[in-house]
Write a protein that holds these residues in place. Structure first.
Motif, PDB file in Angstrom:
ATOM      1  N   PRO A  94     -10.051  -8.237  -2.149  1.00 13.65           N
ATOM      2  CA  PRO A  94     -10.696  -9.351  -2.808  1.00 13.65           C
ATOM      3  C   PRO A  94      -9.884 -10.463  -4.336  1.00 13.65           C
ATOM      4  CG  PRO A  94     -12.486  -8.202  -1.910  1.00 13.65           C
ATOM      5  CD  PRO A  94     -11.191  -7.544  -1.520  1.00 13.65           C
ATOM      6  N   ARG A  95     -10.360 -11.011  -4.222  1.00 17.87           N
ATOM      7  CA  ARG A  95      -9.511 -11.874  -5.529  1.00 17.87           C
ATOM      8  C   ARG A  95     -10.512 -11.289  -6.739  1.00 17.87           C
ATOM      9  NH1 ARG A  95      -5.812 -16.295  -5.235  1.00 17.87           N
ATOM     10  NH2 ARG A  95      -6.228 -16.891  -3.164  1.00 17.87           N
ATOM     11  N   GLY A  96      -9.877 -10.469  -7.442  1.00 15.76           N
ATOM     12  CA  GLY A  96     -11.055 -10.251  -8.997  1.00 15.76           C
ATOM     13  C   GLY A  96     -12.023  -9.204  -8.487  1.00 15.76           C
ATOM     14  N   THR A  97     -10.976  -8.295  -7.461  1.00 11.95           N
ATOM     15  CA  THR A  97     -11.257  -6.320  -7.924  1.00 11.95           C
ATOM     16  C   THR A  97     -10.566  -5.436  -7.964  1.00 11.95           C
ATOM     17  OG1 THR A  97     -10.975  -6.511  -5.434  1.00 11.95           O
ATOM     18  CG2 THR A  97     -12.548  -7.515  -5.973  1.00 11.95           C
ATOM     19  N   PHE A  98     -10.707  -4.711  -7.791  1.00 11.50           N
ATOM     20  CA  PHE A  98      -9.511  -3.504  -8.423  1.00 11.50           C
ATOM     21  C   PHE A  98      -9.783  -2.397  -7.385  1.00 11.50           C
ATOM     22  CE2 PHE A  98      -8.555  -0.616 -13.053  1.00 11.50           C
ATOM     23  CZ  PHE A  98      -7.157   0.116 -11.836  1.00 11.50           C
ATOM     24  N   THR A  99      -8.932  -1.466  -7.141  1.00 10.36           N
ATOM     25  CA  THR A  99      -8.833  -1.155  -6.170  1.00 10.36           C
ATOM     26  C   THR A  99      -7.725   0.224  -5.958  1.00 10.36           C
ATOM     27  OG1 THR A  99      -8.899  -3.002  -4.028  1.00 10.36           O
ATOM     28  CG2 THR A  99      -8.578  -0.675  -3.620  1.00 10.36           C
ATOM     29  N   ALA A 100      -8.223   1.065  -5.758  1.00 10.61           N
ATOM     30  CA  ALA A 100      -7.699   1.674  -6.316  1.00 10.61           C
ATOM     31  C   ALA A 100      -6.998   2.892  -4.745  1.00 10.61           C
ATOM     32  CB  ALA A 100      -8.158   3.048  -6.951  1.00 10.61           C
ATOM     33  N   VAL A 101      -5.667   3.096  -4.407  1.00  8.52           N
ATOM     34  CA  VAL A 101      -5.085   3.245  -3.192  1.00  8.52           C
ATOM     35  C   VAL A 101      -5.088   5.236  -3.292  1.00  8.52           C
ATOM     36  CG1 VAL A 101      -3.647   3.554  -1.903  1.00  8.52           C
ATOM     37  CG2 VAL A 101      -4.390   2.248  -2.532  1.00  8.52           C
ATOM     38  N   MET A 102      -5.703   5.877  -2.837  1.00 11.49           N
ATOM     39  CA  MET A 102      -5.290   8.016  -2.244  1.00 11.49           C
ATOM     40  C   MET A 102      -4.711   8.306  -1.662  1.00 11.49           C
ATOM     41  SD  MET A 102      -8.093   8.523  -5.765  1.00 11.49           S
ATOM     42  CE  MET A 102      -6.983  10.319  -6.711  1.00 11.49           C
ATOM     43  N   GLY A 103      -4.782   9.607  -1.679  1.00  5.60           N
ATOM     44  CA  GLY A 103      -3.885   9.840  -0.003  1.00  5.60           C
ATOM     45  C   GLY A 103      -3.237  11.855  -1.001  1.00  5.60           C
ATOM     46  N   PRO A 104      -3.303  12.580   0.085  1.00  4.62           N
ATOM     47  CA  PRO A 104      -2.607  13.564   0.286  1.00  4.62           C
ATOM     48  C   PRO A 104      -0.893  13.013   0.120  1.00  4.62           C
ATOM     49  CG  PRO A 104      -3.988  13.574   1.795  1.00  4.62           C
ATOM     50  CD  PRO A 104      -4.052  12.775   1.320  1.00  4.62           C
ATOM     51  N   SER A 105      -0.059  13.846  -0.449  1.00  2.00           N
ATOM     52  CA  SER A 105       1.194  13.764  -0.106  1.00  2.00           C
ATOM     53  C   SER A 105       2.111  13.178   0.804  1.00  2.00           C
ATOM     54  CB  SER A 105       2.030  14.451  -1.000  1.00  2.00           C
ATOM     55  OG  SER A 105       3.748  14.610  -1.607  1.00  2.00           O
ATOM     56  N   GLY A 106       3.060  11.704   0.619  1.00 10.53           N
ATOM     57  CA  GLY A 106       3.366  11.996   2.073  1.00 10.53           C
ATOM     58  C   GLY A 106       2.374  11.359   3.006  1.00 10.53           C
ATOM     59  N   SER A 107       1.248  10.666   2.262  1.00  9.04           N
ATOM     60  CA  SER A 107      -0.130   9.697   3.792  1.00  9.04           C
ATOM     61  C   SER A 107      -0.062   8.399   3.503  1.00  9.04           C
ATOM     62  CB  SER A 107      -1.145   9.751   3.185  1.00  9.04           C
ATOM     63  OG  SER A 107      -1.198   8.998   1.463  1.00  9.04           O
ATOM     64  N   GLY A 108       1.847   8.168   2.519  1.00  7.10           N
ATOM     65  CA  GLY A 108       1.841   6.517   3.170  1.00  7.10           C
ATOM     66  C   GLY A 108       1.469   5.741   2.013  1.00  7.10           C
ATOM     67  N   LYS A 109       1.099   6.020   0.705  1.00  5.07           N
ATOM     68  CA  LYS A 109       0.565   5.037  -0.245  1.00  5.07           C
ATOM     69  C   LYS A 109       1.628   4.691  -1.515  1.00  5.07           C
ATOM     70  CE  LYS A 109       0.080   8.888  -3.063  1.00  5.07           C
ATOM     71  NZ  LYS A 109      -0.327   9.863  -2.448  1.00  5.07           N
ATOM     72  N   SER A 110       2.233   5.267  -1.469  1.00  4.00           N
ATOM     73  CA  SER A 110       3.312   3.974  -2.238  1.00  4.00           C
ATOM     74  C   SER A 110       4.156   2.272  -1.459  1.00  4.00           C
ATOM     75  CB  SER A 110       4.829   4.526  -2.808  1.00  4.00           C
ATOM     76  OG  SER A 110       4.461   5.659  -3.288  1.00  4.00           O
ATOM     77  N   THR A 111       4.413   3.251  -0.064  1.00  6.38           N
ATOM     78  CA  THR A 111       4.495   2.249   1.425  1.00  6.38           C
ATOM     79  C   THR A 111       3.768   1.296   1.433  1.00  6.38           C
ATOM     80  OG1 THR A 111       5.445   4.566   2.447  1.00  6.38           O
ATOM     81  CG2 THR A 111       5.411   2.042   3.829  1.00  6.38           C
TER      82      THR A 111
END
Length: 245
Positions: free
Chosen positions: A33-50
């Protein structure tokens, strides 16, 4: 109608073929949603950067759709996609990626110059003031600390007034105190300016600055937490990393 800043629908990203096929993202559906701050986490190779690259239009999904402010990226030509990234999306990475021969204000103005626009000096100074570097405009990167360089990178990302700011481990190269200063700046941009921020991080302390944390495992969403502290986020990450493959 309140359109989400970003929406991913059934996004998959696969690389290779046959025995070498790798599924980096597997039917991921998420809304930011607009105006929100979301962090994306996960183990190595989980697809975060993709996930970040597909959401930001840096990489095209194999299937599914990505929309930014109602514009579907998957249907855009490369030229239009480049223009959208340049005008509507900002990026901050772990590496500051500043040009050493340019001053802080010249580095900040660079995205506008690359777009063929003449940057207004007042606007450049405005974003440098916003990140607390109004008195460092004429300094080159070698004359700035790591935290100050990341602030210049942040000002450079903000110069075009992007709808969404993406961060890929933006505090990964900083010491803890400087990292907290940068995270506080990001938090203030959401609270004061209604900026939308999506940040990939491995650090539970950094993730605790976000409104919510989305967890990825093996290219799929594996739950999320809202308003969680660093301890709870760290405990969840420990569970995910200890889970059998």
């Amino acid at each position: 109608m309140n359109i989400d800043a970003i929406r991913l629908y059934s996004v998959s990203r696969r690389y290779g073929a046959g025995d070498g096929l790798v599924t980096a993202l597997d039917e991921v559906s998420l809304a930011f949603p607009r105006g929100t701050f979301t962090a994306v986490m996960g183990p190595s190779g989980s697809g975060k950067s993709t996930l970040l690259q597909c959401a930001a239009g840096l990489d095209r999904p194999t299937s599914g759709s990505v929309t930014v402010g109602g514009t579907e990226l998957t249907k855009l030509s490369e030229t239009k996609l480049t223009l959208l990234r340049r005008e509507r999306i900002g990026f901050v990475f772990q590496a500051f990626n500043l040009l050493p021969s340019l001053t802080a204000e010249q580095n900040v103005a660079l995205p506008l110059r690359l777009a063929g626009r003449r940057p207004a000096r007042a606007r450049v100074r405005e974003v440098l003031e916003q990140v607390g570097l109004g008195d460092r405009a004429r300094h080159r990167p070698t004359e700035l600390s790591g935290g100050q360089q990341q602030r210049v990178a942040l000002a450079r990302a903000l110069i075009t007034r992007p709808e969404v700011l993406f961060g890929d481990e933006p505090t990964g190269a900083l010491d803890s105190r400087t990292g907290r200063e940068v995270l506080s700046l990001l938090r203030a941009m959401v609270d004061d300016d209604r900026r939308t921020i999506v940040m990939v991080t491995h650090d539970p302390v950094a993730a605790a600055y976000a409104d919510r944390v989305v967890f990825l495992v093996d290219g799929r969403v594996d739950g999320e937490m809202a308003g969680a502290g660093a301890g709870d986020i760290a405990a969840r990450m420990t569970e995910l990393e200890a889970a059998p493959c």
